[in-house]
Structure formats: C-alpha cells, structure tokens
Design a protein around this motif. Structure first.
Motif, PDB file in Angstrom:
ATOM      1  N   TRP A 135      92.796  14.937  41.350  1.00 13.13           N
ATOM      2  CA  TRP A 135      91.481  14.320  41.516  1.00 13.13           C
ATOM      3  C   TRP A 135      90.464  14.975  40.586  1.00 13.13           C
ATOM      4  O   TRP A 135      89.646  14.296  39.953  1.00 13.13           O
ATOM      5  CB  TRP A 135      91.008  14.452  42.967  1.00 13.13           C
ATOM      6  N   THR A 136      90.503  16.298  40.488  1.00 11.94           N
ATOM      7  CA  THR A 136      89.565  17.035  39.634  1.00 11.94           C
ATOM      8  C   THR A 136      89.708  16.619  38.182  1.00 11.94           C
ATOM      9  O   THR A 136      88.712  16.465  37.459  1.00 11.94           O
ATOM     10  CB  THR A 136      89.803  18.552  39.775  1.00 11.94           C
ATOM     11  N   PHE A 160      94.045   7.160  43.826  1.00  9.52           N
ATOM     12  CA  PHE A 160      94.513   5.775  43.865  1.00  9.52           C
ATOM     13  C   PHE A 160      94.654   5.253  45.298  1.00  9.52           C
ATOM     14  O   PHE A 160      94.909   4.072  45.499  1.00  9.52           O
ATOM     15  CB  PHE A 160      95.857   5.653  43.142  1.00  9.52           C
ATOM     16  N   ALA A 161      94.516   6.141  46.261  1.00 15.38           N
ATOM     17  CA  ALA A 161      94.580   5.772  47.673  1.00 15.38           C
ATOM     18  C   ALA A 161      93.908   6.869  48.478  1.00 15.38           C
ATOM     19  O   ALA A 161      93.953   8.047  48.095  1.00 15.38           O
ATOM     20  CB  ALA A 161      96.034   5.604  48.127  1.00 15.38           C
ATOM     21  N   PRO A 162      93.261   6.518  49.600  1.00 16.32           N
ATOM     22  CA  PRO A 162      92.623   7.542  50.429  1.00 16.32           C
ATOM     23  C   PRO A 162      93.660   8.395  51.147  1.00 16.32           C
ATOM     24  O   PRO A 162      94.831   8.020  51.264  1.00 16.32           O
ATOM     25  CB  PRO A 162      91.795   6.717  51.421  1.00 16.32           C
ATOM     26  N   ILE A 163      93.225   9.552  51.629  1.00 15.31           N
ATOM     27  CA  ILE A 163      94.089  10.391  52.453  1.00 15.31           C
ATOM     28  C   ILE A 163      94.204   9.735  53.831  1.00 15.31           C
ATOM     29  O   ILE A 163      93.189   9.424  54.459  1.00 15.31           O
ATOM     30  CB  ILE A 163      93.518  11.810  52.587  1.00 15.31           C
ATOM     31  N   PRO A 220      85.867  15.666  48.027  1.00 15.71           N
ATOM     32  CA  PRO A 220      86.006  14.647  46.974  1.00 15.71           C
ATOM     33  C   PRO A 220      85.735  13.242  47.509  1.00 15.71           C
ATOM     34  O   PRO A 220      85.978  12.956  48.678  1.00 15.71           O
ATOM     35  CB  PRO A 220      87.474  14.794  46.550  1.00 15.71           C
ATOM     36  N   ARG A 221      85.217  12.404  46.631  1.00 15.40           N
ATOM     37  CA  ARG A 221      84.999  11.004  46.970  1.00 15.40           C
ATOM     38  C   ARG A 221      86.078  10.148  46.323  1.00 15.40           C
ATOM     39  O   ARG A 221      86.459  10.380  45.174  1.00 15.40           O
ATOM     40  CB  ARG A 221      83.628  10.553  46.470  1.00 15.40           C
ATOM     41  N   SER A 222      86.530   9.144  47.048  1.00 17.02           N
ATOM     42  CA  SER A 222      87.537   8.242  46.481  1.00 17.02           C
ATOM     43  C   SER A 222      86.956   7.484  45.291  1.00 17.02           C
ATOM     44  O   SER A 222      85.784   7.108  45.295  1.00 17.02           O
ATOM     45  CB  SER A 222      87.999   7.242  47.547  1.00 17.02           C
ATOM     46  N   PHE A 223      87.788   7.257  44.300  1.00 20.56           N
ATOM     47  CA  PHE A 223      87.362   6.495  43.135  1.00 20.56           C
ATOM     48  C   PHE A 223      87.441   4.999  43.436  1.00 20.56           C
ATOM     49  O   PHE A 223      88.290   4.537  44.194  1.00 20.56           O
ATOM     50  CB  PHE A 223      88.241   6.817  41.932  1.00 20.56           C
ATOM     51  N   ARG A 249     101.271   1.707  48.200  1.00 16.96           N
ATOM     52  CA  ARG A 249     100.171   0.952  47.611  1.00 16.96           C
ATOM     53  C   ARG A 249      99.558   1.629  46.391  1.00 16.96           C
ATOM     54  O   ARG A 249      99.003   0.951  45.518  1.00 16.96           O
ATOM     55  CB  ARG A 249      99.085   0.733  48.662  1.00 16.96           C
ATOM     56  N   ALA A 250      99.627   2.951  46.320  1.00 12.05           N
ATOM     57  CA  ALA A 250      98.941   3.677  45.249  1.00 12.05           C
ATOM     58  C   ALA A 250      99.407   3.274  43.850  1.00 12.05           C
ATOM     59  O   ALA A 250      98.573   3.092  42.950  1.00 12.05           O
ATOM     60  CB  ALA A 250      99.094   5.182  45.448  1.00 12.05           C
ATOM     61  N   PRO A 251     100.717   3.123  43.584  1.00 14.29           N
ATOM     62  CA  PRO A 251     101.133   2.774  42.214  1.00 14.29           C
ATOM     63  C   PRO A 251     100.545   1.455  41.726  1.00 14.29           C
ATOM     64  O   PRO A 251     100.089   1.356  40.588  1.00 14.29           O
ATOM     65  CB  PRO A 251     102.663   2.703  42.324  1.00 14.29           C
ATOM     66  N   ALA A 252     100.551   0.441  42.584  1.00 12.58           N
ATOM     67  CA  ALA A 252     100.026  -0.863  42.165  1.00 12.58           C
ATOM     68  C   ALA A 252      98.535  -0.778  41.873  1.00 12.58           C
ATOM     69  O   ALA A 252      98.041  -1.379  40.903  1.00 12.58           O
ATOM     70  CB  ALA A 252     100.296  -1.905  43.244  1.00 12.58           C
ATOM     71  N   ARG A 253      97.810  -0.038  42.687  1.00  9.75           N
ATOM     72  CA  ARG A 253      96.372   0.092  42.452  1.00  9.75           C
ATOM     73  C   ARG A 253      96.116   0.850  41.151  1.00  9.75           C
ATOM     74  O   ARG A 253      95.217   0.495  40.382  1.00  9.75           O
ATOM     75  CB  ARG A 253      95.699   0.808  43.619  1.00  9.75           C
ATOM     76  N   ALA A 254      96.892   1.898  40.906  1.00  4.57           N
ATOM     77  CA  ALA A 254      96.727   2.650  39.669  1.00  4.57           C
ATOM     78  C   ALA A 254      96.969   1.762  38.456  1.00  4.57           C
ATOM     79  O   ALA A 254      96.209   1.787  37.480  1.00  4.57           O
ATOM     80  CB  ALA A 254      97.684   3.846  39.661  1.00  4.57           C
ATOM     81  N   ARG A 255      98.018   0.951  38.509  1.00  4.72           N
ATOM     82  CA  ARG A 255      98.327   0.071  37.376  1.00  4.72           C
ATOM     83  C   ARG A 255      97.227  -0.966  37.155  1.00  4.72           C
ATOM     84  O   ARG A 255      96.938  -1.355  36.020  1.00  4.72           O
ATOM     85  CB  ARG A 255      99.671  -0.629  37.614  1.00  4.72           C
TER      86      ARG A 255
END
Length: 302
Positions: A135-136, A160-163, A220-223, A249-255
């Motif tokens: 994140w940093t 790319f996804a919240p905790i 940290p704040r989510s992007f 879900r994170a990979p699809a959002r990142a892409r």
C-alpha cells in the motif's frame, strides 16, 4: 520526551528488548554495505543497503506492519542475484526509524517516503512492498510518481480490496495485551494456518514489534479511481489463500484500474507470501525489472 500522536516504544525496557531482537535478526541477513539514518520532514528513516549487480536502479524494500528490514531475511539473498536492494524501516512502525511528527494521512506517508528516496540520492528506484508496504508503494506512486520506475506488490492490503472485517478483528490480537499463545494463533491464521516457528528471527521480530511499540498514525485509506493515474509498470502477486483481502475479487479489480499492470494469482500462497516463495518472487520480480529497464522506463541511479 514522548510526543503525542507519534509512534514510539512503550518504554525503555520495551526499546531495549526490541533492539536486541532487531540486532539478532539483522545478523541473519547478508552483509550490509551501508546503514544510514535519512532525515525527512517527519523523522529519520533507517536504511540498509545490500550491494548486488550495479546495473539498473536499485530496489527499495517496504515491509509490512510490525515488521522492518529483517523481515526480508529469506528474500534478500535471492534478490541480490538481480539487484542492489535497500531495506528501510517504515516511519511510524516498529523498527529503527524514528518518527518525530504526526503522520496524518496518505499525503504525509508519500511525503516522508519521497524525502527518503531523495535523501538516498536515488533518481529512479523500483519499489517492492509486502502487505502494508505494498500500500505504501502504491500511495507513493499515486501522489509523488517522479522517482518510481516500477512497483512490485506482494499481497498488498487496502489496495485492490479492503481488509475483511474478520481480519481486522483478529488482527487486533497483534496490538492488545494478550498472552503470547494468542499472538501465535493470530500469526498462524494470517499465515494461512501455517505453524509459526518462534525461533525464526522474523517471527520474533513481529512479536516484539507488536508488544513493544505503540503505533500512532492514520490508518491507510483504500484506493479508488486514483489507481488509474499510476502510469508505470506494476507487478502484483495476489495470494490465493490470503485472509487480508478478497483474493477472488482483487485481481480483476487491479486489472480494471491499472493501465500497465501484470496481475498474478498465486493460488497456494498465504499473506506470508514473501517468506513462502522467496526464490520464485526474486526470479519473477527480477525478470520484471529487467523488462522495465529494457523498455526505457528505468535509468541508472546514483
């Protein structure tokens, strides 16, 4: 004198204990070429340089929460076959960096990291971050992109996804005054259920950071859509067994958000991916950095 809203050790005994654990862990790393304390607008940042091949920009290592440079014990030897690496202790986290001014949000986080990179005399640098270190790295690239050649992210949280809520609740056991047996169960759960060998310096370091240090800075704040502004190559390795993000879900959002992203799901990895696959990560990241430099994104640094 302890300052308000500034991370610090919980007392002299805690400081002495952590320093002992830290020094023991550092002794397990390859020889350090140089250790420096870099002044920034928010405190001094401890940086350890490990010299590898001289070609291309070096790699700056950003550890996770309650961790510091020795957390990369298993990674640095393999990484040194590809690059010079510089490990830093995140400002405001347990380590040898010393925060002296409140860190109030993402802008401050990017500011102190930019001060650090400039203070190290680096014109261009590759960033490799795990967990909150990922994140940093992304936060820096979003807000102060000028010196960043590329990002390599290992299961980055809040990116790319919240905790997940369960992870937030369980992770509280790393900060509350709970028995060591509870801390061990928390570490094991975060590591995908793996047995946590407390004789390992990394485990002892995280345990000491959890018990000895009081973290006092903004979470940290989510992007959101600002990830679309990241105009540099990104390699993201998402752990399929991670409990700190939604790996489905994170990979699809990142892409969908990254214009130059290489997103990979490592199905058998947990959130402790850097310790589970040190050689594989070094080989994959090394090839990624070589490609970036050949494309002309990175140039030689000082």
């Amino acid at each position: 004198m302890r300052r308000r809203n500034v991370g610090d050790f919980k007392g002299q005994r805690a400081r002495t204990h952590f320093l002992s654990v830290y020094q023991t862990a550092m002794a397990q790393l390859p020889p350090v070429s140089e250790s420096t304390d870099v002044p920034t607008s928010f405190g001094t940042v401890r940086a350890h340089r490990f010299d590898g091949p001289s070609a291309g920009p070096p790699v700056l290592l950003l550890p996770g929460r309650n961790a510091s440079t020795p957390i990369w014990r298993g990674n640095i030897p393999a990484l040194l076959e590809h690059r010079t690496v510089i490990g830093i202790d995140l400002l405001g986290e347990a380590g040898m960096s010393v925060q002296d001014k409140p860190i109030t949000g993402p802008g401050d986080e990017a500011h102190w990291l930019d001060d650090t990179v400039a203070g190290l005399g680096l014109d261009r640098v590759h960033l490799l971050g795990v967990s909150i270190g990922g994140w940093t790295a992304v936060n820096y690239a979003v807000r102060r992109p000028g010196r960043v050649a590329s990002l390599a992210l290992l299961d980055p949280v809040m990116t790319f996804a919240p905790i997940p809520v369960k992870a937030l609740l369980v992770s509280a056991g790393m900060f509350l005054p709970v028995p060591e047996s509870v801390q061990r169960r928390v570490f094991s759960w975060i590591s995908g259920g793996a047995y946590v060998d407390e004789s390992l310096p990394e485990a002892a370091l995280i345990s000491a950071g959890s018990s000895d240090f009081a973290l006092r800075k903004a979470m940290p704040r989510s992007f959101t859509d600002e990830l679309r502004s990241v105009d540099i190559p990104v390699l993201a390795l998402i752990a399929g067994r991670s409990v700190m993000l939604d790996a489905a879900r994170a990979p699809a959002r990142a892409r969908s958000l990254l214009s130059h992203g290489q997103i990979e799901l490592w199905a058998d990895a947990s959130h402790a991916i850097n310790g589970e696959y040190p050689v594989e990560i070094a080989e994959r990241a090394g090839a990624f950095w070589d490609d970036v430099d050949r494309a002309g994104t990175g140039v030689s640094s000082q």
